[in-house]
Motif scaffolding. Sequence first.
Motif, PDB file in Angstrom:
ATOM      1  N   CYS A 160      51.912 -24.254  87.658  1.00 23.50           N
ATOM      2  CA  CYS A 160      51.004 -23.215  88.260  1.00 23.50           C
ATOM      3  C   CYS A 160      49.604 -23.185  87.466  1.00 23.50           C
ATOM      4  O   CYS A 160      48.898 -22.406  87.852  1.00 23.50           O
ATOM      5  CB  CYS A 160      51.850 -21.861  87.835  1.00 23.50           C
ATOM      6  SG  CYS A 160      52.992 -21.320  88.788  1.00 23.50           S
ATOM      7  N   CYS A 161      49.610 -24.201  86.663  1.00 22.95           N
ATOM      8  CA  CYS A 161      47.983 -24.152  85.728  1.00 22.95           C
ATOM      9  C   CYS A 161      47.118 -24.833  86.697  1.00 22.95           C
ATOM     10  O   CYS A 161      47.361 -26.008  87.116  1.00 22.95           O
ATOM     11  CB  CYS A 161      48.234 -24.889  84.502  1.00 22.95           C
ATOM     12  SG  CYS A 161      46.707 -24.534  83.537  1.00 22.95           S
ATOM     13  N   THR A 162      45.887 -23.902  87.231  1.00 18.92           N
ATOM     14  CA  THR A 162      44.944 -24.656  87.713  1.00 18.92           C
ATOM     15  C   THR A 162      43.592 -24.489  86.939  1.00 18.92           C
ATOM     16  O   THR A 162      42.636 -24.974  87.419  1.00 18.92           O
ATOM     17  CB  THR A 162      44.771 -23.899  89.150  1.00 18.92           C
ATOM     18  OG1 THR A 162      44.624 -22.730  88.711  1.00 18.92           O
ATOM     19  CG2 THR A 162      46.056 -24.096  89.969  1.00 18.92           C
ATOM     20  N   GLY A 163      43.792 -24.072  85.771  1.00 18.32           N
ATOM     21  CA  GLY A 163      42.546 -23.854  84.844  1.00 18.32           C
ATOM     22  C   GLY A 163      41.998 -25.483  84.396  1.00 18.32           C
ATOM     23  O   GLY A 163      42.861 -26.402  84.341  1.00 18.32           O
ATOM     24  N   GLU A 164      41.087 -25.230  84.349  1.00 20.98           N
ATOM     25  CA  GLU A 164      40.227 -26.472  83.673  1.00 20.98           C
ATOM     26  C   GLU A 164      40.127 -26.266  82.203  1.00 20.98           C
ATOM     27  O   GLU A 164      40.033 -27.528  81.688  1.00 20.98           O
ATOM     28  CB  GLU A 164      38.807 -27.017  84.251  1.00 20.98           C
ATOM     29  CG  GLU A 164      39.037 -27.151  85.848  1.00 20.98           C
ATOM     30  CD  GLU A 164      39.642 -28.287  86.024  1.00 20.98           C
ATOM     31  OE1 GLU A 164      39.487 -29.297  85.473  1.00 20.98           O
ATOM     32  OE2 GLU A 164      40.434 -28.273  87.286  1.00 20.98           O
ATOM     33  N   THR A 165      40.289 -25.240  81.521  1.00 21.73           N
ATOM     34  CA  THR A 165      39.993 -25.050  80.140  1.00 21.73           C
ATOM     35  C   THR A 165      41.149 -24.378  79.694  1.00 21.73           C
ATOM     36  O   THR A 165      41.794 -23.685  80.197  1.00 21.73           O
ATOM     37  CB  THR A 165      38.731 -24.300  80.065  1.00 21.73           C
ATOM     38  OG1 THR A 165      38.467 -23.120  80.685  1.00 21.73           O
ATOM     39  CG2 THR A 165      37.269 -25.196  80.487  1.00 21.73           C
ATOM     40  N   VAL A 166      41.232 -24.151  78.308  1.00 26.09           N
ATOM     41  CA  VAL A 166      42.457 -23.603  77.611  1.00 26.09           C
ATOM     42  C   VAL A 166      42.109 -22.096  77.944  1.00 26.09           C
ATOM     43  O   VAL A 166      43.014 -21.143  78.061  1.00 26.09           O
ATOM     44  CB  VAL A 166      42.408 -23.779  76.122  1.00 26.09           C
ATOM     45  CG1 VAL A 166      43.131 -22.834  75.367  1.00 26.09           C
ATOM     46  CG2 VAL A 166      42.718 -25.156  75.907  1.00 26.09           C
ATOM     47  N   GLY A 167      40.856 -21.439  77.972  1.00 27.02           N
ATOM     48  CA  GLY A 167      40.748 -20.183  78.554  1.00 27.02           C
ATOM     49  C   GLY A 167      41.105 -19.688  79.782  1.00 27.02           C
ATOM     50  O   GLY A 167      41.479 -18.632  80.124  1.00 27.02           O
ATOM     51  N   ASP A 168      41.378 -20.744  80.669  1.00 32.93           N
ATOM     52  CA  ASP A 168      41.955 -20.205  82.171  1.00 32.93           C
ATOM     53  C   ASP A 168      43.367 -21.014  82.172  1.00 32.93           C
ATOM     54  O   ASP A 168      43.820 -20.906  83.281  1.00 32.93           O
ATOM     55  CB  ASP A 168      40.930 -21.172  83.022  1.00 32.93           C
ATOM     56  CG  ASP A 168      39.499 -20.446  83.186  1.00 32.93           C
ATOM     57  OD1 ASP A 168      39.500 -19.288  82.720  1.00 32.93           O
ATOM     58  OD2 ASP A 168      38.637 -21.321  83.365  1.00 32.93           O
ATOM     59  N   CYS A 169      43.783 -21.403  81.133  1.00 33.88           N
ATOM     60  CA  CYS A 169      45.121 -21.894  81.237  1.00 33.88           C
ATOM     61  C   CYS A 169      46.301 -21.039  81.668  1.00 33.88           C
ATOM     62  O   CYS A 169      46.639 -20.106  80.608  1.00 33.88           O
ATOM     63  CB  CYS A 169      45.311 -22.746  79.849  1.00 33.88           C
ATOM     64  SG  CYS A 169      46.925 -23.813  79.825  1.00 33.88           S
ATOM     65  N   TYR A 170      46.945 -21.399  82.736  1.00 31.52           N
ATOM     66  CA  TYR A 170      48.191 -20.508  83.064  1.00 31.52           C
ATOM     67  C   TYR A 170      49.306 -20.684  81.726  1.00 31.52           C
ATOM     68  O   TYR A 170      49.922 -19.708  81.480  1.00 31.52           O
ATOM     69  CB  TYR A 170      48.990 -20.806  84.272  1.00 31.52           C
ATOM     70  CG  TYR A 170      49.816 -19.876  84.665  1.00 31.52           C
ATOM     71  CD1 TYR A 170      49.556 -18.625  85.124  1.00 31.52           C
ATOM     72  CD2 TYR A 170      51.206 -20.156  84.634  1.00 31.52           C
ATOM     73  CE1 TYR A 170      50.393 -17.526  85.393  1.00 31.52           C
ATOM     74  CE2 TYR A 170      52.387 -19.303  84.969  1.00 31.52           C
ATOM     75  CZ  TYR A 170      51.782 -17.899  85.471  1.00 31.52           C
ATOM     76  OH  TYR A 170      52.816 -17.270  85.701  1.00 31.52           O
ATOM     77  N   VAL A 171      49.677 -21.695  81.449  1.00 32.59           N
ATOM     78  CA  VAL A 171      50.643 -22.029  80.071  1.00 32.59           C
ATOM     79  C   VAL A 171      50.287 -21.052  79.243  1.00 32.59           C
ATOM     80  O   VAL A 171      51.238 -20.348  78.517  1.00 32.59           O
ATOM     81  CB  VAL A 171      50.828 -23.339  79.757  1.00 32.59           C
ATOM     82  CG1 VAL A 171      51.384 -23.757  78.786  1.00 32.59           C
ATOM     83  CG2 VAL A 171      51.046 -24.354  80.877  1.00 32.59           C
ATOM     84  N   ILE A 172      49.126 -21.040  78.485  1.00 33.65           N
ATOM     85  CA  ILE A 172      48.734 -20.385  77.476  1.00 33.65           C
ATOM     86  C   ILE A 172      48.945 -18.775  77.874  1.00 33.65           C
ATOM     87  O   ILE A 172      49.512 -17.883  77.290  1.00 33.65           O
ATOM     88  CB  ILE A 172      47.343 -20.406  76.864  1.00 33.65           C
ATOM     89  CG1 ILE A 172      47.151 -21.969  76.578  1.00 33.65           C
ATOM     90  CG2 ILE A 172      46.839 -19.639  75.856  1.00 33.65           C
ATOM     91  CD1 ILE A 172      47.811 -22.336  75.499  1.00 33.65           C
ATOM     92  N   ARG A 173      48.518 -18.365  78.973  1.00 36.02           N
ATOM     93  CA  ARG A 173      48.624 -16.864  79.036  1.00 36.02           C
ATOM     94  C   ARG A 173      50.031 -16.634  79.473  1.00 36.02           C
ATOM     95  O   ARG A 173      50.605 -15.344  79.280  1.00 36.02           O
ATOM     96  CB  ARG A 173      47.884 -16.685  80.754  1.00 36.02           C
ATOM     97  CG  ARG A 173      46.453 -16.421  80.626  1.00 36.02           C
ATOM     98  CD  ARG A 173      45.643 -15.985  81.674  1.00 36.02           C
ATOM     99  NE  ARG A 173      46.547 -16.235  82.863  1.00 36.02           N
ATOM    100  CZ  ARG A 173      45.980 -16.935  83.995  1.00 36.02           C
ATOM    101  NH1 ARG A 173      44.694 -17.659  83.771  1.00 36.02           N
ATOM    102  NH2 ARG A 173      46.633 -17.286  85.165  1.00 36.02           N
TER     103      ARG A 173
END
Length: 137
Positions: A112-125
């Motif tokens: 599901c992660c489409t973020g380019e940076t950790v700040g946008d990372c679905y895994v982290i969220r």
Amino acid sequence: MYSIGDLSRRTGVKVPTIRYYEQMGLLEAPERSEGNQRRFGRPELERLAFIRHARDLGLTIDSIRQLIDLSGHPDRPCGDADRIAKEQLGAVRERMARLRRLEKELERIATCCTGETVGDCYVIRALSDHALCDGDH
């Protein structure tokens, strides 16, 4: 006769674990040599192999203790041994089902992660907010 090291090498059970099994009463206290070295015979080797195999199958110390007791009475019905094996099978199946749920959720989070940076990372969220998970796992 086998030393504890010989027993360990032949069964693949570490020496501290052999001592633990002695303390738990799964193995009889062995004879001692004049130098106070533990000396094990063929029956202890076979018992330890039995315990190792049972542990490999995930059986608890209590279940192993019960099975050892049953093995000392070859003329008794084997219903209790069957029950212990079936209970362990049920526990294994429950763990497998839980692992399949974990696999499904981890696959979902990872894809599901489409973020380019950790700040946008679905895994982290998702790891920070269990509500983002797709069900209980």
